[in-house]
Design an enzyme around this catalytic site. Structure first.
Site, PDB file in Angstrom:
ATOM      1  N   ASN A   1       5.510   3.658  -3.664  1.00  0.00           N
ATOM      2  CA  ASN A   1       5.245   2.955  -4.998  1.00  0.00           C
ATOM      3  C   ASN A   1       5.228   3.698  -6.208  1.00  0.00           C
ATOM      4  OD1 ASN A   1       2.963   3.753  -4.054  1.00  0.00           O
ATOM      5  ND2 ASN A   1       1.744   2.084  -4.788  1.00  0.00           N
TER       6      ASN A   1
ATOM      7  N   GLU B   1      -5.264   8.437   1.186  1.00  0.00           N
ATOM      8  CA  GLU B   1      -5.206   7.763   0.093  1.00  0.00           C
ATOM      9  C   GLU B   1      -4.532   6.344   0.673  1.00  0.00           C
ATOM     10  OE1 GLU B   1      -6.843   7.723  -2.789  1.00  0.00           O
ATOM     11  OE2 GLU B   1      -7.201   9.668  -3.004  1.00  0.00           O
TER      12      GLU B   1
ATOM     13  N   GLY C   1      -4.780   1.780   1.830  1.00  0.00           N
ATOM     14  CA  GLY C   1      -4.440   0.596   1.233  1.00  0.00           C
ATOM     15  C   GLY C   1      -5.959  -0.089   0.809  1.00  0.00           C
TER      16      GLY C   1
ATOM     17  N   CYS D   1      -1.779  -0.009  -4.573  1.00  0.00           N
ATOM     18  CA  CYS D   1      -3.004   0.056  -3.597  1.00  0.00           C
ATOM     19  C   CYS D   1      -4.158  -0.495  -4.109  1.00  0.00           C
ATOM     20  CB  CYS D   1      -2.996   1.317  -3.077  1.00  0.00           C
ATOM     21  SG  CYS D   1      -3.370   2.489  -4.466  1.00  0.00           S
TER      22      CYS D   1
ATOM     23  N   GLU E   1      -3.797  -6.693   3.341  1.00  0.00           N
ATOM     24  CA  GLU E   1      -3.142  -6.156   2.198  1.00  0.00           C
ATOM     25  C   GLU E   1      -1.572  -6.785   2.310  1.00  0.00           C
ATOM     26  OE1 GLU E   1      -1.724  -1.985   2.228  1.00  0.00           O
ATOM     27  OE2 GLU E   1      -2.605  -1.843   0.024  1.00  0.00           O
TER      28      GLU E   1
HETATM   29  P1  NAD Z   1       3.352   4.119   5.110  1.00  0.00           P
HETATM   30  O1  NAD Z   1       1.981   4.385   5.699  1.00  0.00           O
HETATM   31  O2  NAD Z   1       4.313   3.150   5.925  1.00  0.00           O
HETATM   32  O3  NAD Z   1       4.270   5.510   4.893  1.00  0.00           O
HETATM   33  C1  NAD Z   1       3.534   6.289   4.083  1.00  0.00           C
HETATM   34  C2  NAD Z   1       3.891   7.637   4.412  1.00  0.00           C
HETATM   35  O4  NAD Z   1       3.868   8.337   5.563  1.00  0.00           O
HETATM   36  C3  NAD Z   1       5.683   7.704   4.331  1.00  0.00           C
HETATM   37  O5  NAD Z   1       6.245   8.868   3.835  1.00  0.00           O
HETATM   38  C4  NAD Z   1       6.245   7.501   5.812  1.00  0.00           C
HETATM   39  O6  NAD Z   1       7.259   8.154   6.158  1.00  0.00           O
HETATM   40  C5  NAD Z   1       4.911   8.385   6.240  1.00  0.00           C
HETATM   41  N1  NAD Z   1       4.469   8.263   8.001  1.00  0.00           N
HETATM   42  C6  NAD Z   1       4.591   7.011   8.138  1.00  0.00           C
HETATM   43  N2  NAD Z   1       4.326   7.145   9.727  1.00  0.00           N
HETATM   44  C7  NAD Z   1       3.639   8.389   9.770  1.00  0.00           C
HETATM   45  C8  NAD Z   1       3.139   9.453  10.927  1.00  0.00           C
HETATM   46  N3  NAD Z   1       3.105   8.741  12.110  1.00  0.00           N
HETATM   47  N4  NAD Z   1       2.985  10.428  10.682  1.00  0.00           N
HETATM   48  C9  NAD Z   1       3.258  11.018   9.420  1.00  0.00           C
HETATM   49  N5  NAD Z   1       3.668  10.459   8.449  1.00  0.00           N
HETATM   50  C10 NAD Z   1       3.874   9.197   8.647  1.00  0.00           C
HETATM   51  O7  NAD Z   1       2.958   3.318   3.710  1.00  0.00           O
HETATM   52  P2  NAD Z   1       3.993   2.793   2.636  1.00  0.00           P
HETATM   53  O8  NAD Z   1       4.667   1.566   3.151  1.00  0.00           O
HETATM   54  O9  NAD Z   1       4.983   4.025   2.580  1.00  0.00           O
HETATM   55  O10 NAD Z   1       3.105   2.662   1.439  1.00  0.00           O
HETATM   56  C11 NAD Z   1       2.307   1.527   1.171  1.00  0.00           C
HETATM   57  C12 NAD Z   1       0.982   1.790   1.694  1.00  0.00           C
HETATM   58  O11 NAD Z   1       0.383   2.698   0.947  1.00  0.00           O
HETATM   59  C13 NAD Z   1       0.227   0.552   1.174  1.00  0.00           C
HETATM   60  O12 NAD Z   1      -0.893   0.292   2.365  1.00  0.00           O
HETATM   61  C14 NAD Z   1      -0.684   1.169   0.083  1.00  0.00           C
HETATM   62  O13 NAD Z   1      -1.981   0.426  -0.319  1.00  0.00           O
HETATM   63  C15 NAD Z   1      -0.711   2.571   0.237  1.00  0.00           C
HETATM   64  N6  NAD Z   1      -0.850   3.104  -1.215  1.00  0.00           N
HETATM   65  C16 NAD Z   1      -2.271   4.030  -1.126  1.00  0.00           C
HETATM   66  C17 NAD Z   1      -2.319   4.620  -2.355  1.00  0.00           C
HETATM   67  C18 NAD Z   1      -3.709   5.157  -2.779  1.00  0.00           C
HETATM   68  O14 NAD Z   1      -3.984   6.097  -3.505  1.00  0.00           O
HETATM   69  N7  NAD Z   1      -4.955   5.069  -1.865  1.00  0.00           N
HETATM   70  C19 NAD Z   1      -1.349   4.737  -3.363  1.00  0.00           C
HETATM   71  C20 NAD Z   1      -0.315   4.107  -3.180  1.00  0.00           C
HETATM   72  C21 NAD Z   1       0.003   3.320  -1.730  1.00  0.00           C
END
Ligand code: NAD
Length: 493
Positions: free
Chosen positions: A154, A251, A253, A285, A390
């Site tokens: 995002n 960081e 959700g 998030c 979420e």
């Molecule tokens: P996601 O968890 O699907 O993926 C995040 C990252 O992790 C990607 O680069 C993905 O390839 C990687 N990944 C996935 N599985 C993995 C594994 N088993 N081992 C290592 N890496 C792995 O999340 P998303 O769909 O990309 O993003 C949305 C989520 O991110 C939402 O839940 C949102 O709230 C959260 N988010 C949090 C913050 C924060 O600062 N707290 C900021 C932005 C987004």
């Protein structure tokens, strides 16, 4: 306004792009029209080994530089990003589907802010002196080594910079894996570091899905993982990292509460509720997706909220007048639509939105993009799926409350703990309520403001560790204590 169509996204390792041969690939789609932006090549085991070797080499050069020397590189990288603002903002807009006005005003600027903040701070990182009579002690905050950053889709460049800036300021090297859906701008950050004089390999970029993330998490020569992503991924990473006792920052959700008391400035509260739900198409998030409104102002609040929501200019992200863009992928859009259907069938009232618009605010055809109209549900209750999960899309749930005690209890009734907001003109109540909310990042009379000077992060299942501010330093250093004897060694032997 579209640049770089049919790009090739390769790994950026040791200051150069790897070739694309012998690597799996996938198409990177523009969320606004689902046309190809180019082909992304997945890092293989050899790439990861090369990235770790190169980052280790860079780490040994970088860690012996003074803080001032490191800071100068970060500051220069910040000014390179600022000078390329428009070009990088277009890449971000195309990759994420967010309006160009947002990418110009927030994403790249926020990345540059982080580089400036930690660049300025690098020379001030220091330990403590402890007087021990005939001896003294001191501490050294030492870098961890090679750190891995794993990003969500995002805020791609902001996430990369929020991780890289403190990591590099503290003397570490970083390998960054961008989200598989947004490979473009982390490479621009890597190029800026190189141009600013960083040693090759100090900030390497690899592409891929969770499998590539997993290779980084499991790599024995990577000292720390910093993830921005979902709770489910956070749990997987924490458990894999435990086998190596690796340091982890998460960081994750949220399903954050935004509480509007009857004495609040209603216009500001409505503005905040809109920003807290529809900025970046609701893909933020920390969004305040559970909007608790006190009963006496419920109707007037809803009326303003509905009117202003229906005026949001949704459409082509490349148009400077657009205020809301497209969701990241078709799959994600389908997920958000399922939540909307679940909301309807659970008895919530659809106040506005809930559909896929075919035309944008200027009458242009947007059927091929991943657009969902800003959506508001009223008559919600705390147990509904739309109020517990979420959604990560433009769906706002209104919940009515009567008393302060009641709303605090209901706001805290969630496994998440990322953020919370309170609107009131009663200064005592504002602090009293915020102090009882179980959330890591809070606002009184505003929402989703994240200055680099303040720690950002979640409690409960929304994460661990903090990004931004002085607090980030402790997550990218390890303390060494040194005892220095000034007298003789006393021994019973
Ligand atoms: P996601 O968890 O699907 O993926 C995040 C990252 O992790 C990607 O680069 C993905 O390839 C990687 N990944 C996935 N599985 C993995 C594994 N088993 N081992 C290592 N890496 C792995 O999340 P998303 O769909 O990309 O993003 C949305 C989520 O991110 C939402 O839940 C949102 O709230 C959260 N988010 C949090 C913050 C924060 O600062 N707290 C900021 C932005 C987004």
């Amino acid at each position: 306004m579209f640049l770089n169509e049919n790009m090739v996204y390769n790994q950026f390792i040791d200051g150069v792009f790897t070739s694309s041969s012998n690597r799996e690939s996938w198409i990177n789609y523009n969320p606004a029209n689902n046309q190809s932006l180019g082909e992304v090549y997945r890092a293989n085991h050899e790439d990861i080994e090369a990235a770790v070797d190169s980052s280790e080499k860079a780490f040994h050069v970088w860690k012996i530089k003074t803080g001032a020397e490191r800071g100068r590189v970060l500051l220069k990288a910040a000014s390179i990003l600022r000078s390329r603002l428009e070009e990088i903002a277009i890449l971000e807009m195309q990759d994420v589907g967010k309006p160009i006005s947002e990418a110009l005003a927030v994403d790249i600027i926020s990345a540059a802010d982080a580089l400036e903040y930690f660049g300025g701070m690098a020379a001030t990182i220091h330990g403590e002196f402890v007087d021990l009579k005939n001896a003294f002690g001191y501490t050294r905050p030492e870098p961890l080594g090679v750190c891995a950053g794993i990003g969500a889709w995002n805020y791609p460049i902001q996430i990369a910079a929020w991780k890289a800036a403190p990591a590099l300021a503290c003397g570490n090297a970083m390998i960054f894996k961008s989200s598989e859906l947004t490979p473009a701008t982390s490479i621009e950050l890597a190029k800026a570091f190189m141009e600013a004089g960083a040693p090759a390999g100090l900030f390497n970029v690899v592409h891929g899905d969770g499998r590539v993330g997993g290779m980084l998490v499991d790599h024995p020569r990577i000292a720390k993982i910093s993830l921005t992503g979902s709770v489910a991924t956070g749990k997987k990473i924490l458990s894999s990292a435990a086998t190596h006792l690796k340091k982890v920052t998460l960081e994750l959700g949220g399903k954050s509460p935004l509480i509007i008391f009857e004495d609040a400035d209603i216009t500001s509260a409505v503005s905040a509720a809109l920003l807290a739900n529809f900025y970046t198409q609701g893909e933020v998030c920390s969004n305040g997706t559970r909007v608790f409104v006190q009963r006496s102002i419920y109707n007037s609040f809803l009326q303003q909220l509905k009117e202003r929501t229906e005026k949001i200019k949704l459409g082509d992200p490349s148009d400077p007048d657009t205020q809301m863009g497209a969701l990241i992928s078709k799959a994600h859009m389908e997920k958000v639509i399922q939540f909307i259907e679940a909301g309807k069938s659970s008895g919530a009232t659809l106040l506005t939105g809930g559909f896929q618009p075919e035309k944008d605010f200027k009458g242009r055809d947007i059927k091929s993009g991943n657009f969902i109209a800003p959506t508001i549900f009223t008559d919600c209750d705390d147990t509904m799926e739309i109020c517990r999960q979420e959604i990560f899309g433009p769906v706002l749930c209104i919940l009515c409350f009567d008393s302060e005690e009641e709303v605090i209890e209901r706001a805290n009734d969630t496994p998440f703990g990322l953020a919370a907001g309170v609107f009131t003109n009663d200064i005592k109540r504002g602090h009293r309520v915020i102090h009882q909310l179980q959330a890591g990042t809070c606002w009184i009379n505003n929402y989703n403001i994240t200055p680099i000077e303040l720690p950002f992060g979640g409690n409960k299942q929304s994460g661990q560790g903090r990004e931004n501010s002085l607090a980030a330093i402790q997550y990218y250093t390890q303390l060494k204590s040194v005892y220095v004897e000034l007298g003789n060694v006393e021994s019973p032997y």
